[in-house]
Write an enzyme that holds these catalytic residues in place. Structure first.
Site, PDB file in Angstrom:
ATOM      1  N   LYS A  26      14.232  -2.741 -14.674  1.00 11.74           N
ATOM      2  CA  LYS A  26      14.850  -1.804 -15.118  1.00 11.74           C
ATOM      3  C   LYS A  26      15.052  -2.332 -17.226  1.00 11.74           C
ATOM      4  O   LYS A  26      14.941  -2.117 -18.338  1.00 11.74           O
ATOM      5  CB  LYS A  26      16.382  -1.125 -15.273  1.00 11.74           C
ATOM      6  CG  LYS A  26      17.099   0.168 -15.751  1.00 11.74           C
ATOM      7  CD  LYS A  26      18.089  -0.031 -15.457  1.00 11.74           C
ATOM      8  CE  LYS A  26      18.547   0.617 -14.244  1.00 11.74           C
ATOM      9  NZ  LYS A  26      17.967   1.491 -14.078  1.00 11.74           N
ATOM     10  N   ARG A  96      24.431  -0.631 -15.796  1.00 14.41           N
ATOM     11  CA  ARG A  96      23.991   0.051 -14.572  1.00 14.41           C
ATOM     12  C   ARG A  96      22.910  -1.196 -14.284  1.00 14.41           C
ATOM     13  O   ARG A  96      23.088  -2.618 -14.851  1.00 14.41           O
ATOM     14  CB  ARG A  96      22.518   0.364 -15.109  1.00 14.41           C
ATOM     15  CG  ARG A  96      23.134   2.139 -15.554  1.00 14.41           C
ATOM     16  CD  ARG A  96      21.843   2.772 -15.973  1.00 14.41           C
ATOM     17  NE  ARG A  96      22.233   4.118 -16.202  1.00 14.41           N
ATOM     18  CZ  ARG A  96      22.594   4.622 -17.040  1.00 14.41           C
ATOM     19  NH1 ARG A  96      21.924   4.024 -18.231  1.00 14.41           N
ATOM     20  NH2 ARG A  96      22.532   6.172 -17.486  1.00 14.41           N
ATOM     21  N   GLY A 105      18.725   3.790  -6.327  1.00 15.09           N
ATOM     22  CA  GLY A 105      20.315   4.286  -5.567  1.00 15.09           C
ATOM     23  C   GLY A 105      20.753   3.457  -4.443  1.00 15.09           C
ATOM     24  O   GLY A 105      21.597   3.638  -3.824  1.00 15.09           O
ATOM     25  N   MET A 107      22.462  -0.071  -5.766  1.00 17.83           N
ATOM     26  CA  MET A 107      23.834  -0.804  -6.560  1.00 17.83           C
ATOM     27  C   MET A 107      23.686  -0.223  -7.128  1.00 17.83           C
ATOM     28  O   MET A 107      23.919   1.333  -6.819  1.00 17.83           O
ATOM     29  CB  MET A 107      22.092  -1.924  -6.885  1.00 17.83           C
ATOM     30  CG  MET A 107      22.289  -2.918  -6.005  1.00 17.83           C
ATOM     31  SD  MET A 107      21.221  -4.111  -6.746  1.00 17.83           S
ATOM     32  CE  MET A 107      19.773  -3.143  -7.891  1.00 17.83           C
ATOM     33  N   ARG A 352       9.443   3.692 -15.443  1.00 13.83           N
ATOM     34  CA  ARG A 352       9.335   2.464 -14.615  1.00 13.83           C
ATOM     35  C   ARG A 352       7.560   3.297 -14.027  1.00 13.83           C
ATOM     36  O   ARG A 352       7.581   4.752 -14.016  1.00 13.83           O
ATOM     37  CB  ARG A 352      10.621   2.012 -13.611  1.00 13.83           C
ATOM     38  CG  ARG A 352      10.459   3.575 -12.827  1.00 13.83           C
ATOM     39  CD  ARG A 352      11.981   2.985 -11.641  1.00 13.83           C
ATOM     40  NE  ARG A 352      12.388   4.626 -11.011  1.00 13.83           N
ATOM     41  CZ  ARG A 352      13.674   4.335 -10.603  1.00 13.83           C
ATOM     42  NH1 ARG A 352      14.295   3.285 -10.577  1.00 13.83           N
ATOM     43  NH2 ARG A 352      13.676   5.814 -10.503  1.00 13.83           N
ATOM     44  N   HIS A 468       4.438  -0.591  24.724  1.00  9.91           N
ATOM     45  CA  HIS A 468       3.391  -0.149  25.190  1.00  9.91           C
ATOM     46  C   HIS A 468       2.758   1.257  24.812  1.00  9.91           C
ATOM     47  O   HIS A 468       1.500   1.034  24.091  1.00  9.91           O
ATOM     48  CB  HIS A 468       3.222  -0.034  26.817  1.00  9.91           C
ATOM     49  CG  HIS A 468       2.582   0.728  27.497  1.00  9.91           C
ATOM     50  ND1 HIS A 468       1.661   2.183  27.214  1.00  9.91           N
ATOM     51  CD2 HIS A 468       1.174  -0.399  27.811  1.00  9.91           C
ATOM     52  CE1 HIS A 468       0.406   1.818  27.802  1.00  9.91           C
ATOM     53  NE2 HIS A 468       0.618   0.732  28.423  1.00  9.91           N
ATOM     54  N   SER A 777     -12.710 -14.673  19.262  1.00  4.74           N
ATOM     55  CA  SER A 777     -12.145 -13.521  18.786  1.00  4.74           C
ATOM     56  C   SER A 777     -11.086 -13.983  18.512  1.00  4.74           C
ATOM     57  O   SER A 777     -10.398 -13.606  19.877  1.00  4.74           O
ATOM     58  CB  SER A 777     -13.002 -12.201  19.096  1.00  4.74           C
ATOM     59  OG  SER A 777     -11.708 -10.809  19.045  1.00  4.74           O
ATOM     60  N   CYS A 844      -8.809  -9.241  16.645  1.00  9.04           N
ATOM     61  CA  CYS A 844      -8.876  -8.266  17.613  1.00  9.04           C
ATOM     62  C   CYS A 844      -7.193  -7.595  17.261  1.00  9.04           C
ATOM     63  O   CYS A 844      -7.499  -6.624  18.264  1.00  9.04           O
ATOM     64  CB  CYS A 844      -9.822  -7.874  18.586  1.00  9.04           C
ATOM     65  SG  CYS A 844      -9.201  -8.824  19.374  1.00  9.04           S
ATOM     66  N   TYR A 864     -14.428 -10.771  10.137  1.00  6.37           N
ATOM     67  CA  TYR A 864     -13.632  -9.715  10.002  1.00  6.37           C
ATOM     68  C   TYR A 864     -12.698  -9.491  11.211  1.00  6.37           C
ATOM     69  O   TYR A 864     -12.110 -10.446  11.443  1.00  6.37           O
ATOM     70  CB  TYR A 864     -14.692  -8.931  11.393  1.00  6.37           C
ATOM     71  CG  TYR A 864     -15.049  -9.156  12.424  1.00  6.37           C
ATOM     72  CD1 TYR A 864     -13.979  -9.281  13.354  1.00  6.37           C
ATOM     73  CD2 TYR A 864     -15.677 -10.027  13.097  1.00  6.37           C
ATOM     74  CE1 TYR A 864     -14.190  -9.308  14.905  1.00  6.37           C
ATOM     75  CE2 TYR A 864     -15.894 -10.290  14.450  1.00  6.37           C
ATOM     76  CZ  TYR A 864     -15.414 -10.109  15.013  1.00  6.37           C
ATOM     77  OH  TYR A 864     -15.251 -10.383  16.122  1.00  6.37           O
TER      78      TYR A 864
END
Length: 892
Positions: A26, A96, A105, A107, A352, A468, A777, A844, A864
């Site tokens: 801010k 502020r 909202g 603080m 902002r 699970h 992997s 994976c 990957y």
């Protein structure tokens, strides 16, 4: 001397927009707007370094801070021509917070600071409006008392409601100046009663009280929670912004409002916002009055008969619209603005980067890139990868969403409706009958997989975000609400009860997996749409990312979904997931429970054609792309028959007595199956299982190659190895079977043999293992469990406490534990490459679809990531962002 305070005004600004770490978001933007000579009320920012000092020194201030604050206040007095504490010509201030990252909202704020019994009379005279002055004073007393003196707001709200009722008034606007004076007397009496002394009258005392309260609010409960949920470090601290007050509640020529430079829901390039005439900012936020549209077009679209700002204050609107365009162009992003009009003069209070939906983020990013405002690389960074979940699943129509009867954890996004069922078999039966179901369980187990696949969604009363049910549902792209503890399930009666409502099997239930909500009845859905903007941004991301993105998939449906979302192959086909349905589960149980090789081979002969067909279909769907198939890796207990009915079924198929089978099942029972007889250990003990699966893979590859005309390269992965000797033993079986199938079919299938690195010992022995493995992997689900000594299924009971207390930065099953598990991945990668420079490395586990974990994967240069089909787009975008981040880091 350290500079603790930075002043700003339309004349000059001591800070600028790049100083967010010091001035907060801010504050930095107020300084930036001031430097653009926009109408910003003069003020000053107390830096985040003071916040750090404040907490490090017992909530005290640097000794030279007071002098700097006094000097800054004097500058505001000069700019406004008013005196702070001058009863005859009072300067009023707003105080502020302003952290580096936006925390809306969370603080505290104090407005109208400087008012007291004397200055309120001067304000009444100078403004010509007694009602305005005393309304402002009562607002200040209530806000200051709540924020600084810790007197709960409800005390003042109760006083006000009782007073209005006694006078027969309904709205605050009905009250006169005399009414407000009477209310103020009662407010002050309540304060004196609560704190044992009068409401403070000295403006200087008020100012330091407010500054201390804002700094203290950095560590309040809601701020701590917000930071934890949004990964904002506590050590950043907050700045404090002090400004001259401007008033939107000085009559019909005054107003206050909020606006976005574009529509934050759709991304449309239209000024979007609301305002209130004769109001202060908290009135807009509180929603106590119905706001009005800023533009005339929005007013007409809403069908409102209340005038827009465009028609009510045309000159102000013209100036405001020009300011919004200037700010969007300057910041090169959609802006979220706060403004006040005081007697016809526009004041800008904040700008902002605006929060937006995923759909809006895509549209704004693509349009700005196409318009040349930002680069394509910047557009890629403007969209939060995880937010794409909003676009990949059906959602509930917000116009028709009823109140939930129960709330749990948002375990897997999307929405679904269906008939309530309490068992996996019932879900499967309904699907065969063409009906939709919601599977409701206390908790799920691997044996419920076929029911989870058949159901539209899943609800459990136990379990966390990595239970699970949660993990499997995310992998399937099914909505899931887990840990809905308010629901009571009676399996015997086939009912569930929540919020005093009892529903029975067959009743309709709707769940919102993104919000963790459960609703009674059917709710209209909004189907996902892969828009042009989505495809455009994905194309840009694909051109930038280095890592490939594969899918975890073992069914044709999953594979097709994955390919439609842009998967570049299958990184993990869990063959045990192929065995849970119909006659397959019986054959697998025959194989496991057989006590002779002959019995096992008889069962495997039944499974071979099923596996061959499965693999051929996957190879065909993924034509031209790699498919990594993991050999069988189930803890055996997942397949063992549990009920008498299941034991009888398998006994009949095997031609043995149920008692013998029950005894054999008891022999195979394991205390800790996760560390038990599974993975490569099965193939070592029963090589005929690996033989069957290898044959099915090669024969399936031959079949797919003949259908598509394209050669298939199979990647066969051996799970849970401790070291190279195990891998060599199973690799010999695979090589022999490849030669056998080549002789029988006349087709030689290219293939690679690799392994999963999911045990710490395997990571440490990676250099030796790479002599035999052509790829690694990383199975980070099990690597996390074995490294941390934590069970994924049981961790929900304490991991939340660990993350709240900062003992772990995040849930290690959601985001990879970079310091522990990640270090093992680094070690294994380095040692594997040292032995085999061209070794292919991937991941994976569940982490393959987590953006933060993908950033880690880029840092260790994995080839990957592999994730569930519905997270493919998320991974594609995250991989591109990770590549850009790595490039920026290396350049710096």
């Amino acid at each position: 001397m350290t500079k603790w305070v930075y002043s700003f005004s339309a004349e000059r600004a001591e800070g600028h927009g790049e100083m967010k770490s010091l001035l907060g978001g801010k504050g930095a933007n107020l300084h930036e707007m001031a430097s653009l000579h926009l109408p910003v009320p003069p003020g000053f920012t107390i830096t985040t370094e003071v916040c750090t000092y404040f907490y490090a020194n017992g909530k005290t201030y640097p000794p030279d801070l007071a002098a700097q604050v006094n000097e800054a206040v004097a500058e505001v007095e000069r700019q406004t021509g008013r005196g702070f504490g001058d009863a005859g010509n009072p300067l009023l201030l707003s105080v502020r917070s302003g952290a580096r990252a936006s925390m809306p909202g969370m603080m505290d704020t104090v407005l109208n600071l400087g008012l007291n019994d004397a200055s309120v009379e001067s304000l009444a005279k100078s403004s010509g409006d007694e009602r305005f002055a005393y309304d402002s004073y009562r607002r200040f007393i209530q806000m200051y008392s709540n924020v600084v003196l810790d007197v709960d707001s409800h005390n003042f709200e109760d006083i006000l409601e009782e007073y209005k009722n006694s006078k027969g008034h309904t709205l605050d606007t009905d009250l006169t100046a005399a009414d407000w004076r009477s209310v103020i007397v009662e407010y002050k009496a309540k304060v004196a009663e609560a704190i044992g002394k009068p409401f403070p009258q000295d403006p200087r005392d008020q100012l330091w009280g407010a500054i201390g309260a804002v700094f203290s609010s950095w560590m309040n409960q809601r701020a701590n929670t917000y930071r934890r949920l949004n990964s904002i470090p506590a050590e950043w601290g907050t700045a404090v912004n002090v400004q001259a007050m401007v008033f939107g509640n000085m009559g019909e020529t005054s107003a206050t409002g909020v606006a976005f430079t574009r529509n934050p829901s759709t991304g449309a390039n239209d000024l979007y916002g609301e305002f209130l005439v004769n109001a202060q900012g908290e009135d807009v936020v509180a929603g106590i009055r119905t706001p009005q549209n800023i533009t005339e077009a929005a007013r007409k679209a809403a069908g409102s008969d209340r005038p827009s700002l465009e028609t009510l204050m045309p000159e102000v609107f013209k100036q405001f619209a020009a300011t919004t365009k200037l700010l969007e162009k300057h910041y090169r992003d959609m802006q979220d603005l706060e403004f006040t009009v005081e007697r016809g003069k526009l004041w800008m209070l904040q700008t902002r980067n605006g929060k937006r939906t995923a759909r809006a983020a895509l549209r704004v990013a693509v349009e700005m890139a196409n318009d040349g405002m930002i680069t394509r690389e910047e557009a890629i960074t403007r969209v939060e990868p995880s937010a794409l979940d909003q676009l990949l699943h059906p959602t509930l129509d917000p116009k028709a969403k009823p109140a939930p009867i129960a709330t749990g954890l948002p375990a897997s996004p999307g929405a679904a409706s269906g008939e309530i069922v309490f068992s996996a078999d019932e879900a499967a039966a309904l699907r065969q009958a063409g009906r939709k179901s919601i599977l409701v369980r206390v908790e799920t187990s691997p044996e419920d997989i076929h029911g989870m696949h058949a159901a539209e969604g899943v609800v459990t009363t136990r379990g966390g975000m990595t239970s699970h049910a949660a993990v499997v549902a995310r992998g399937m792209g099914k909505p899931c609400v887990s840990g809905a503890g308010a629901i009571r399930i009676d399996y015997a009666a086939q009912t569930m009860t929540a919020s005093g409502i009892t529903l029975k099997k067959g009743d309709i239930l709707t769940i919102d997996g993104g919000a963790g909500q459960v609703m009674q009845g059917a709710v209209p859905m909004v189907k996902p749409e892969m828009t042009g903007d989505f495809l455009t941004l994905m194309g840009w991301a694909d051109a930038i990312r280095r890592m490939k993105v594969r899918a975890n998939a073992e069914t044709a449906t999953d594979a097709r979904v994955a390919r439609s979302f842009g998967a570049e192959g299958i990184g993990l086909c869990r063959t045990e997931h192929m065995f849970f349905e119909g006659e397959r589960i019986v054959a697998v149980r025959e194989m496991i429970l057989a006590d002779t090789e002959q019995g096992r081979r008889a069962a495997l002969a039944k499974l071979l054609p099923m596996q061959r067909k499965d693999f051929a279909e996957l190879f065909e769907i993924m034509t031209g792309l790699p498919v990594t198939i993991r050999l069988l890796d189930p803890p055996l207990h997942e397949f063992l028959p549990q009920t008498d009915e299941e034991i009888d079924e398998v006994a009949k198929a095997m031609g043995v007595s149920a008692d013998k089978l029950r005894a054999r099942s008891a022999e195979l029972h394991e205390v800790n199956p996760m560390l038990g007889f599974r993975g490569v250990r099965l193939a070592i003990r029963y090589p005929e299982i690996a033989e069957m699966q290898a044959r099915a893979i090669f024969e399936g590859a031959v079949e797919a190659g003949r259908k598509t005309g394209a050669p298939v390269t199979a990647e066969i992965m051996v799970p849970l190895v401790l070291g190279r000797p195990e891998l060599d033993s199973v690799k010999a079986i695979i090589v022999a079977m490849a030669e056998t199938v080549a002789r029988e079919t006349g087709v030689t299938v290219p293939y690679h043999v690799g392994t999963m690195i999911e045990l710490p010992r395997a990571a440490l022995r990676a250099g030796d293992i790479a002599k035999s493995a052509e790829f690694f992997s990383f199975g980070t689900n099990d690597l996390t469990q074995t490294t941390l000594g934590v069970s994924r299924d049981d961790a929900a009971s304490f991991l939340g406490i660990y993350t709240v207390k900062g003992l772990l930065p995040s849930d290690p099953f959601v985001t990879i534990d970079a310091e522990g598990v990640g270090e093992l991945v680094k070690i294994a990668s380095e040692r594997g490459r040292a032995t085999r420079p061209d070794i292919k490395l991937g991941i994976c586990g569940e982490h393959g679809g987590d953006p933060a974990s993908i950033t880690f994967c880029e840092s260790v240069h994995l080839d990957y990531v592999s994730c569930s089909p519905f997270r493919i787009p998320i991974a594609r975008l995250a991989a591109a962002q990770a590549a850009l981040g790595r490039k920026a880091y290396s350049t710096a």
